[in-house]
Design an enzyme around this catalytic site. Sequence first.
Site, PDB file in Angstrom:
ATOM      1  N   ASN A   5      -1.788   7.406  14.022  1.00  0.00           N
ATOM      2  CA  ASN A   5      -1.149   7.242  12.717  1.00  0.00           C
ATOM      3  C   ASN A   5       0.339   7.154  12.954  1.00  0.00           C
ATOM      4  O   ASN A   5       0.945   8.117  13.439  1.00  0.00           O
ATOM      5  CB  ASN A   5      -1.478   8.445  11.817  1.00  0.00           C
ATOM      6  N   GLY A   6       0.953   6.012  12.647  1.00  0.00           N
ATOM      7  CA  GLY A   6       2.397   5.928  12.803  1.00  0.00           C
ATOM      8  C   GLY A   6       2.891   4.573  13.251  1.00  0.00           C
ATOM      9  O   GLY A   6       2.193   3.568  13.143  1.00  0.00           O
ATOM     10  N   ILE A  58       1.190  -4.520  11.165  1.00  0.00           N
ATOM     11  CA  ILE A  58       1.456  -5.533  12.195  1.00  0.00           C
ATOM     12  C   ILE A  58       0.157  -5.794  12.950  1.00  0.00           C
ATOM     13  O   ILE A  58      -0.597  -4.873  13.235  1.00  0.00           O
ATOM     14  CB  ILE A  58       2.553  -5.067  13.161  1.00  0.00           C
ATOM     15  N   SER A  84      -2.967  -1.748   7.396  1.00  0.00           N
ATOM     16  CA  SER A  84      -2.489  -2.744   8.353  1.00  0.00           C
ATOM     17  C   SER A  84      -1.073  -3.194   8.027  1.00  0.00           C
ATOM     18  O   SER A  84      -0.773  -3.554   6.898  1.00  0.00           O
ATOM     19  CB  SER A  84      -3.425  -3.961   8.343  1.00  0.00           C
ATOM     20  N   CYS A 141      -1.600   5.393   8.654  1.00  0.00           N
ATOM     21  CA  CYS A 141      -3.043   5.528   8.645  1.00  0.00           C
ATOM     22  C   CYS A 141      -3.395   6.995   8.453  1.00  0.00           C
ATOM     23  O   CYS A 141      -2.533   7.845   8.286  1.00  0.00           O
ATOM     24  CB  CYS A 141      -3.628   5.027   9.970  1.00  0.00           C
ATOM     25  N   ASP A 166       0.864  -1.767  18.676  1.00  0.00           N
ATOM     26  CA  ASP A 166       1.525  -0.672  19.383  1.00  0.00           C
ATOM     27  C   ASP A 166       0.520   0.412  19.757  1.00  0.00           C
ATOM     28  O   ASP A 166       0.786   1.235  20.639  1.00  0.00           O
ATOM     29  CB  ASP A 166       2.683  -0.103  18.564  1.00  0.00           C
ATOM     30  N   GLY A 211      16.496   6.425   2.522  1.00  0.00           N
ATOM     31  CA  GLY A 211      17.688   7.099   3.048  1.00  0.00           C
ATOM     32  C   GLY A 211      17.463   8.574   3.328  1.00  0.00           C
ATOM     33  O   GLY A 211      18.431   9.320   3.514  1.00  0.00           O
TER      34      GLY A 211
END
Length: 636
Positions: free
Chosen positions: A79-80, A57, A55, A5, A104, A368
């Site tokens: 944000n995260g 979850i 969005s 976000c 979360d 990676g």
Amino acid sequence: MPAMCGITGIRAFNEVGRVHMINLSSATRELSSRGPDDQGLFDTYYVGLGHRRLSIIDTSHDGHQPMSDISGRYTIVFNGEIFNYRELRKDLENKGQAFQSHTDTEVLLYLYINEGRGCLDRLNGFFAFAIHDKSDDSLFIARDRMGIKPLYYYADEDKVVFASEIKSLLAYHIPRSIDFESLYHYLQLNYIPSPHTILKDVYKLEPGHYLTIGGREIASERYYTVPYGGERTNTERSYEACQRELVNLLEDSVCKRLVADVPLGAFLSGGIDSSAIVSLASRHVQGLNTFSIGYRDEPFFDETKYAKLVADKFRTEHTVFSLTNNDLYAHLHGVLDYLDEPFADSSALPVYILSRETRKIATVALSGDGADELFSGYNKHMAFYRAAKGGLAPDLIKALLPLWKLMPQSRQGKLTNRVRQLRRFAEGMKLPADTRYWRWAIFTEEGEAMNMLSEESKGHLNRDEALQRQKKLLQHIKKGRDINEILYTDVHLVLPDDMLVKVDRMSMANSLEVRVPFLDHRVVEYAFGLPESYKIGAGMKKRILQDAFRDILPAELYKRPKHGFEVPLLKWFRGELRGMIDNDLLGDDFIADQGIFNTEAIQGMKKQLYSANPGDIHARVWGMIVFQYWYKKYFK
């Protein structure tokens, strides 16, 4: 989860500061590409918070931000991702805490209410967030341990403003004044080291730090440092046991990053790092989406056949985006337009396109990134290793420096590129370890960077301040005998200020979330507990990572040279972009009118650019183009 976000906010100290509250909505809109799905605003008399949501979850309205607790005292913008939020939620529920959503964000909010600053030690994830406490109008602002998510701020006597991007800060009409020490370092590195930015008085909140703002007091504190014992790393565990532990740790990290209610995939280059992540993710996701870029015009650099071997072995749903140089060129302005601070790592261009194409299929992608900095994957790491070990070959290369200087040098040919590398190695061999690191990190030497500046700019530049900043960046290099000193410096400089900036900005420009399993703090800490000999040897970089996956990945990945990819800048500069260089961004009239750069020095750069012996000049010219494009957008 709110996932990737954009956040912004203001804390006014007085009525003058409150005037800037009217800019909160426009500052939030500036972050729309970070969060195209939703916008939310919150304000009290002296505090305003803004949020843009992508969005991932709990995509319902329950995840709307800014989010307040049940009492209305605390409000968060976040944000995260907190990957261990389910465990944290369970702990809080056992203590009697009730929740209104499955996000979360709400877990983080109540964890802070219960534990204060200590909540940061319990988070596994990447984040930047701010929490307002209505009881005293204070703000608590924090950034993740490794600096995966960005946070910028500006403060004066009237207010503090913060945001995920500088363009959002500028919506509050803060002063725009160039920080010439940052410009000086940018001309050398092609990026700007934390905590500074290209703008005076605008700062990056450093990785592993938090800000507290109460009354007129602003304090920045470090809450996390990557543990590192120098040369006293743990050698009690066998090499084979460490390989197994590394795979298990990485697999757990990958699993934590597979949680999403939207399409998820993984970048797959065909190298060891991304292939390792895909091999682990495919154990838990059937038909994992994987994405690669191919280069039709540059077959030498095209590694898609190796990516396909990995995709076939692990039965992924594989997509190759086959690009021409024209495709790369077509997105050049898209990259330049998104940057709100000069950033001239040209590999941002293929990352931008990869993110753009991936976003058509997935909203989240694993990458990676981080493995090279943790396990010694760069050529400079091998150069440091050989320089520290000494011997006939390094001494001979150093002795032949006058010869290397006379020979043609360019990244465009195999022989000329080799000569370029030998010259850089020889020059570095003559320097102390910390100065050698800087020499091998930069594209432009200090004297050349100084010569690029006009006399007026030199008057604004405090060279002592610039030198102190440089010394701080290199403080972890004591003797340079152990490669872990170099990697530790990379993790504090190259990783957060170059590599992670590149991935964050280019993915966010396309509303794609990228997750980086190698940078789970447990993996990072494990890596710095390993001795040098586990990471690098006479002919092998990333030794333990390669060996840990040797029986898992296709054998062909171990039988080929690593080619990397060079964006064809030199070709463009001499062709499609020559008009823009000669008549606009680096044109004599614009340079003279602008007053920042030395006209004769820029003329000399262009002369070298069009010569038969360009050396590394294309990287320096690209740095100038990026700066000038940014300057015209934000200062003209």
